[in-house]
Design a protein around this motif. Sequence first.
Motif, PDB file in Angstrom:
ATOM      1  N   GLU A 154       0.833  -1.215   0.000  1.00 44.25           N
ATOM      2  CA  GLU A 154       0.000   0.000   0.000  1.00 44.25           C
ATOM      3  C   GLU A 154       0.862   1.257   0.000  1.00 44.25           C
ATOM      4  OE1 GLU A 154      -0.618   0.151   4.841  1.00 44.25           O
ATOM      5  OE2 GLU A 154      -2.353   0.166   3.524  1.00 44.25           O
ATOM      6  N   SER A 196       1.052   3.996  -3.060  1.00 40.34           N
ATOM      7  CA  SER A 196       0.771   5.414  -2.810  1.00 40.34           C
ATOM      8  C   SER A 196       1.855   6.313  -3.414  1.00 40.34           C
ATOM      9  CB  SER A 196       0.656   5.678  -1.305  1.00 40.34           C
ATOM     10  OG  SER A 196       0.280   7.014  -1.056  1.00 40.34           O
ATOM     11  N   GLN A 217       1.713   7.123  -7.028  1.00 34.22           N
ATOM     12  CA  GLN A 217       0.722   8.098  -7.498  1.00 34.22           C
ATOM     13  C   GLN A 217       1.279   9.514  -7.515  1.00 34.22           C
ATOM     14  OE1 GLN A 217      -2.257   6.566  -8.470  1.00 34.22           O
ATOM     15  NE2 GLN A 217      -0.992   4.806  -7.868  1.00 34.22           N
ATOM     16  N   TYR A 269      -1.630   9.140  -0.851  1.00 34.79           N
ATOM     17  CA  TYR A 269      -2.654   9.285  -1.880  1.00 34.79           C
ATOM     18  C   TYR A 269      -3.748   8.238  -1.672  1.00 34.79           C
ATOM     19  CZ  TYR A 269       0.437  12.432  -4.431  1.00 34.79           C
ATOM     20  OH  TYR A 269       1.228  13.497  -4.789  1.00 34.79           O
ATOM     21  N   ASP A 270      -4.934   8.547  -2.164  1.00 34.91           N
ATOM     22  CA  ASP A 270      -6.049   7.604  -2.106  1.00 34.91           C
ATOM     23  C   ASP A 270      -5.765   6.468  -3.088  1.00 34.91           C
ATOM     24  OD1 ASP A 270      -8.409   6.234  -1.948  1.00 34.91           O
ATOM     25  OD2 ASP A 270      -9.658   7.812  -2.821  1.00 34.91           O
ATOM     26  N   SER A 322      -7.591   3.476  -2.909  1.00 33.27           N
ATOM     27  CA  SER A 322      -8.702   2.532  -2.839  1.00 33.27           C
ATOM     28  C   SER A 322      -9.234   2.171  -4.222  1.00 33.27           C
ATOM     29  CB  SER A 322      -9.832   3.121  -1.987  1.00 33.27           C
ATOM     30  OG  SER A 322     -10.297   4.351  -2.531  1.00 33.27           O
ATOM     31  N   HIS A 323      -8.976   3.021  -5.235  1.00 29.06           N
ATOM     32  CA  HIS A 323      -9.497   2.774  -6.582  1.00 29.06           C
ATOM     33  C   HIS A 323      -8.603   1.843  -7.400  1.00 29.06           C
ATOM     34  CE1 HIS A 323      -6.505   5.928  -7.091  1.00 29.06           C
ATOM     35  NE2 HIS A 323      -6.430   5.594  -8.369  1.00 29.06           N
ATOM     36  N   LEU A 324      -7.414   1.517  -6.890  1.00 25.59           N
ATOM     37  CA  LEU A 324      -6.473   0.716  -7.672  1.00 25.59           C
ATOM     38  C   LEU A 324      -6.918  -0.742  -7.747  1.00 25.59           C
ATOM     39  CD1 LEU A 324      -3.056   2.121  -6.377  1.00 25.59           C
ATOM     40  CD2 LEU A 324      -4.327   2.794  -8.424  1.00 25.59           C
ATOM     41  N   SER A 325      -6.886  -1.305  -8.942  1.00 28.70           N
ATOM     42  CA  SER A 325      -7.262  -2.709  -9.115  1.00 28.70           C
ATOM     43  C   SER A 325      -6.071  -3.643  -8.967  1.00 28.70           C
ATOM     44  CB  SER A 325      -7.902  -2.915 -10.493  1.00 28.70           C
ATOM     45  OG  SER A 325      -7.012  -2.518 -11.524  1.00 28.70           O
ATOM     46  N   TRP A 339      -1.916  -4.009  -7.373  1.00 24.18           N
ATOM     47  CA  TRP A 339      -0.910  -3.477  -6.454  1.00 24.18           C
ATOM     48  C   TRP A 339       0.467  -3.840  -6.977  1.00 24.18           C
ATOM     49  CZ3 TRP A 339      -1.997  -2.045  -0.957  1.00 24.18           C
ATOM     50  CH2 TRP A 339      -3.343  -1.716  -0.785  1.00 24.18           C
ATOM     51  N   ASP A 394      -8.474  -6.272   0.085  1.00 29.50           N
ATOM     52  CA  ASP A 394      -9.804  -5.798  -0.288  1.00 29.50           C
ATOM     53  C   ASP A 394     -10.701  -5.605   0.921  1.00 29.50           C
ATOM     54  OD1 ASP A 394      -9.135  -5.779  -2.925  1.00 29.50           O
ATOM     55  OD2 ASP A 394      -9.832  -7.821  -3.294  1.00 29.50           O
ATOM     56  N   ASP A 440      -8.614  -2.664   3.681  1.00 27.06           N
ATOM     57  CA  ASP A 440      -8.557  -1.232   3.384  1.00 27.06           C
ATOM     58  C   ASP A 440      -9.890  -0.550   3.631  1.00 27.06           C
ATOM     59  OD1 ASP A 440      -6.234  -1.629   0.671  1.00 27.06           O
ATOM     60  OD2 ASP A 440      -5.900  -1.050   2.738  1.00 27.06           O
TER      61      ASP A 440
END
Length: 375
Positions: A212, A216, A219, A256-257, A259-262, A264, A286, A289
């Motif tokens: 994670e 981040s 991004q 950075y947010d 949560s939208h990443l499909s 990693w 999944d 988070d």
Amino acid sequence: MFNPVLDESFVGNSVVIQHVKKLITQVAKSNANVLILGESGTGKEVVANCLHQLSKRSEMPYVPVNCGAIPKDLLESELFGHEKGAFTGALTQRKGRFELAQGGTLFLDEIGDMPLSMQVKILRVLQERIFERVGGNKSIRADVRVIAATHRDLEDEVKDGRFREDLYYRLNVFPIEIPPLRDRAEDIPLLFKVLNKNMQADMELSVQMTQEAMASIMQHSWPGNVRELSNLVERLGIMFPEEPVTWDDLPEKYQYDISHLSEWPELDPDLQSDSRAEMEITAEKDTADVVSLPDEVQNSEQNEPVQETPSPAEINTLPDHDFDLKEHMANLEYSLIQQALKESDGVVAHAAKRLNMRRTTLVEKLRKYEAMFSS
């Protein structure tokens, strides 16, 4: 095709970096002038060094000079040398960078910062391959390959009259443009690994990253490019030498947010934590988070009461009946965690920040309390 000079010095496997490596390979064996373009911190000097190492001049000197770092009244002497007595303070004869680089490569970094008066003299050397020391009249042959670099747009500089057009075309025989780090974010995990390895060798520090945290920083727009990434690696290595860096450990500008990443990023084992808790969190990202809020918290939207946090008076007053302090503190902590999750729409990382605790700690507490209160 593996090239140890390129792959060890100029790190990256992205399409844009593979293209740059191809250009380096194509031009390295020639004596053509090369102009390296790119933002500050992208690795222009690394490219120049690779060009020299892969050239036929690799056994001869490689001499770099930063044109923007030398005062303009000293630049001519620095580049061409001077004779004894050429000016006040010239007590002995001194060779310049062109002479020191004879037979090898001269790297003129930040040539866009060179004053116009010096640009004329550089143009003469490139055209006639001769120069004189300051205060001298003997012509010296310049057997030097010139590689130049700049972060400026030289075409704009030419239009604005700050850079000579004839010199621009002399230098721009073979341009190589280095992409900014934001355009090759997929290279960041590999760059991080190499920078971490260098830090370990130089400072005996090392840093581990969770997926994670790496996702981040990928991004980020990286205005300082690889130099900025290097600074971050060193900073994290100093702050977290013995524990893995999570999302909430990152400086705020890198949070950075995600949560939208499909997908990693894949991390090298040397970078990724192998602790049980971190492996579980990664495997269950999944659900870790963003968590489902307990019914009593969700129902509070319909004006159903949420467990109240005891007031200081209630906490400081011991009840008359038998009292289990451990259970009371667990209820209190769980209530506050629920409230933080509600405020954060179930996003664990945001709730952990609200509670000023590590995200991994919050996940472990959630697991513990869910097991405690469901039994």
